[in-house]
Design a protein around this motif. Structure first.
Motif, PDB file in Angstrom:
ATOM      1  N   PRO A 122       0.845  -1.200   0.000  1.00  0.00           N
ATOM      2  CA  PRO A 122       0.000   0.000   0.000  1.00  0.00           C
ATOM      3  C   PRO A 122       0.877   1.245   0.000  1.00  0.00           C
ATOM      4  O   PRO A 122       1.966   1.256   0.590  1.00  0.00           O
ATOM      5  N   VAL A 123       0.425   2.315  -0.667  1.00  0.00           N
ATOM      6  CA  VAL A 123       1.243   3.518  -0.777  1.00  0.00           C
ATOM      7  C   VAL A 123       0.354   4.732  -1.020  1.00  0.00           C
ATOM      8  O   VAL A 123      -0.719   4.630  -1.606  1.00  0.00           O
ATOM      9  N   SER A 124       0.774   5.891  -0.526  1.00  0.00           N
ATOM     10  CA  SER A 124       0.186   7.177  -0.873  1.00  0.00           C
ATOM     11  C   SER A 124       1.254   7.939  -1.679  1.00  0.00           C
ATOM     12  O   SER A 124       2.374   7.439  -1.794  1.00  0.00           O
ATOM     13  N   PRO A 125       1.047   9.167  -2.270  1.00  0.00           N
ATOM     14  CA  PRO A 125       0.165  10.212  -1.780  1.00  0.00           C
ATOM     15  C   PRO A 125      -1.294  10.070  -2.170  1.00  0.00           C
ATOM     16  O   PRO A 125      -2.156  10.669  -1.539  1.00  0.00           O
ATOM     17  N   ILE A 126      -1.591   9.370  -3.242  1.00  0.00           N
ATOM     18  CA  ILE A 126      -2.980   9.064  -3.551  1.00  0.00           C
ATOM     19  C   ILE A 126      -3.337   7.850  -2.707  1.00  0.00           C
ATOM     20  O   ILE A 126      -2.536   6.968  -2.495  1.00  0.00           O
ATOM     21  N   SER A 127      -4.536   7.801  -2.238  1.00  0.00           N
ATOM     22  CA  SER A 127      -4.883   6.729  -1.317  1.00  0.00           C
ATOM     23  C   SER A 127      -4.928   5.371  -2.010  1.00  0.00           C
ATOM     24  O   SER A 127      -5.715   5.136  -2.911  1.00  0.00           O
ATOM     25  N   CYS A 128      -4.029   4.492  -1.602  1.00  0.00           N
ATOM     26  CA  CYS A 128      -4.091   3.070  -1.952  1.00  0.00           C
ATOM     27  C   CYS A 128      -3.804   2.315  -0.657  1.00  0.00           C
ATOM     28  O   CYS A 128      -2.702   1.787  -0.451  1.00  0.00           O
ATOM     29  N   PRO A 129      -4.773   2.317   0.279  1.00  0.00           N
ATOM     30  CA  PRO A 129      -4.511   1.854   1.639  1.00  0.00           C
ATOM     31  C   PRO A 129      -4.675   0.364   1.853  1.00  0.00           C
ATOM     32  O   PRO A 129      -4.325  -0.149   2.913  1.00  0.00           O
TER      33      PRO A 129
END
Length: 220
Positions: A122-129
Motif C-alpha cells: 500500500p502507498v500514498s500520496p494518492i490513497s491506496c490503503p
C-alpha cells in the motif's frame, strides 16, 4: 514563483524494513539517492529539481546473497546494490509516478499510483490503503501455498495476453476494457491505475510547487 526544488518525504509505516528506490525519466537527472534502506517508522527527505519526472517504489524482502549481491523479492532493480543507479524495478512493485513542472506558479504537477504491472505494498500520496496481497486471485499471486502472498501481479504480467496488456487488436481505449482482474485492483485502490487505459480517475494534478509525502503502508 515555483521553489527551486520540491521535497519528497518518504516514510515507512510498514511492519518491516523496506528499501525505497527512485528512477528518473528520460531527460531528467537521477535524484541524490536511487535506493536506500528505510526501517519501520523512519522517514527521509529527498530534494527534487523542477521539471523532474520519474517514479518511486519500495523493494521488499531484500538481502545480500552468498555472492554479496543485493537482491529483493519484490521491486528488485537488478543492480546488485542497494542503489539502483538508474535501473527500473522489475514487477511486482507499486509505483508512484511524477511529472513536475518547472515554470511559474499555477503550472501543474502530475502524479499517479500505477498498479498496471503489479502491487507489492500500500502507498500514498494518492490513497491506496488496502493490502491487495491478502485477497489476490490465485493466478496472480506471488508466494502463497506454505507462505504468505508477498505480491500480486497484473493479468498482463501473469498471462502476457493482448486483452490484458492493451496491445495488438486491444491497443485502444475502445477495445481494451476493464477485466475481472483489473477490477480487483480498482476496487481496493480506486484512485490508482489498474490497467493501461484507466486514465479518467487515476491521474492527479497539483499547482504551486508543493512538497509530497510518500508513505508506504499508509492507513488513510
Amino acid at each position: 514563483m515555483r521553489k527551486e526544488s520540491t521535497k519528497f518525504i518518504i516514510e515507512n509505516k510498514c511492519g518491516d524494513t523496506v528499501w525505497p528506490a527512485t528512477e528518473a525519466g528520460a531527460g531528467t537527472p537521477q535524484l541524490g539517492t536511487t535506493g536506500f534502506e528505510l526501517r519501520h517508522g523512519v522517514s527521509i527527505s529527498l530534494d527534487v529539481p523542477p521539471g523532474w519526472s520519474g517514479r518511486v517504489w519500495a523493494r521488499t524482502l531484500c538481502s545480500n546473497n552468498d555472492t554479496t549481491r543485493f537482491r529483493c523479492n519484490t521491486g528488485d532493480c537488478g543492480s546488485g546494490t542497494i542503489t539502483c543507479n538508474g535501473a527500473g524495478g522489475v514487477p511486482p512493485s507499486s509505483l508512484v509516478e511524477f511529472t513536475l513542472e518547472n515554470h511559474a506558479s499555477n503550472d501543474q504537477d502530475f502524479y499517479d499510483i500505477s498498479l498496471v504491472d503489479s502491487f507489492n505494498l500500500p502507498v500514498s500520496p494518492i490513497s491506496c490503503p488496502i493490502n491487495l496481497n491478502s485477497g489476490c486471485p490465485r493466478q496472480l499471486a506471488i508466494g502463497g501455498s506454505d507462505g504468505p502472498v508477498v505480491a500480486c501481479k497484473s493479468a498482463c504480467v501473469a498471462f502476457g495476453q493482448p486483452q490484458y496488456c492493451c496491445t495488438g487488436d486491444y491497443g485502444s481505449p475502445n477495445t481494451c476494457l476493464p477485466t475481472v482482474y483489473s477490477k480487483y485492483f480498482k476496487r481496493g485502490c480506486p484512485q490508482a491505475y489498474s490497467y493501461a487505459y484507466d486514465d479518467c480517475s487515476s491521474t492527479f494534478t497539483c499547482s504551486g510547487g508543493p512538497n509530497y509525502l510518500i508513505t508506504f503502508c499508509s492507513r488513510h
